[in-house]
Design an enzyme around this catalytic site. Sequence first.
Site, short mmCIF file in Angstrom:
data_model
loop_
_atom_site.label_atom_id
_atom_site.label_comp_id
_atom_site.label_asym_id
_atom_site.label_seq_id
_atom_site.Cartn_x
_atom_site.Cartn_y
_atom_site.Cartn_z
CG HIS A 55 -0.24 0.24 2.52
ND1 HIS A 55 0.43 -0.75 3.20
CD2 HIS A 55 -0.07 1.37 3.24
CE1 HIS A 55 0.97 -0.24 4.29
NE2 HIS A 55 0.69 1.04 4.35
CE1 TYR A 56 6.33 4.90 2.46
CE2 TYR A 56 7.56 3.23 1.26
CZ TYR A 56 7.50 4.47 1.87
OH TYR A 56 8.63 5.26 1.90
CG LEU A 57 6.53 0.11 -2.21
CD1 LEU A 57 7.11 -1.23 -2.62
CD2 LEU A 57 7.59 1.22 -2.35
CE LYS A 81 6.74 7.51 0.17
NZ LYS A 81 6.66 8.86 0.75
#
Length: 208
Positions: A124-126, A129
């Site tokens: 989810h973080y990537l 980004k």
Amino acid sequence: MRVLVIGANGDVGKNIVKNIKNTEDHEPVAMVRKEEQLGYFNDLGVETVLADLEGDFEKAFNQIDAVIFAAGSGPDTGPDKTIIIDQEGAIEAADLAVKNGVKHFILLSSMGADQPKGASKGKHYLYAKHRADLYLTSTTLNYTIVRPGALTDEPGNGKVNLQESGTEFGEIPREDVASVLVHLLAKKEAKGKIYELVSGSTKVADIL
Ligand SMILES: NC(=O)c1ccc[n+]([C@@H]2O[C@H](COP(=O)([O-])OP(=O)(O)OC[C@H]3O[C@@H](n4cnc5c(N)ncnc54)[C@H](OP(=O)(O)O)[C@@H]3O)[C@@H](O)[C@H]2O)c1
């Protein structure tokens, strides 16, 4: 140039502000979100603006020439905040930069943001980004996106590996990331580019 640092109170952000303050050509404007964070920057003689990415932060763009976006929700919050800060915060900052005539927008992203689908963890973080990076490239801004490997708190040694693709995953001290981001402010060649960044053998002063 007057450089707005979004995420100025962060571990990378504080180093960015100090580095800009030490240049002859640029002056930092530190955007922080809590009153108690102002004193640190006042003591450094750095202009501040109190604003939150979750609120209206357009006032931070007053007479700003360049932006370095180094904010992030951090590892201790849920995916909702990652979307709100790392993704939507960066997207709104890009929109405000366009609206306010910013000449260069540098976004601190992450290695792996080019291919979030293949990630084994932190997907989810990537994705957040990735979306922010993609949006920035679709604007009319002169952008530079920097995707570092894993950040460490080791002292920087000023030697890095900055390249457009094909970088083997590695680490890099936050101090060195900050030095690179500030160095890129003056580099015309960096506009419209996406870089990967890890520790290496090239002096920051010699990159590009
Ligand atoms: N950790 C890694 O290995 C790694 C690798 C690649 C890329 N990155 C990225 O590098 C960036 C900087 O990392 P870092 O270590 O400096 O992170 P950090 O110390 O957590 O700094 C992030 C900053 O963002 C600010 N922020 C969060 N929410 C905000 C909001 N609503 N409004 C305004 N500011 C807000 C924080 O403010 P407060 O100080 O008030 O909390 C903090 O100052 C992050 O985007 C991170 O995702 C990290």
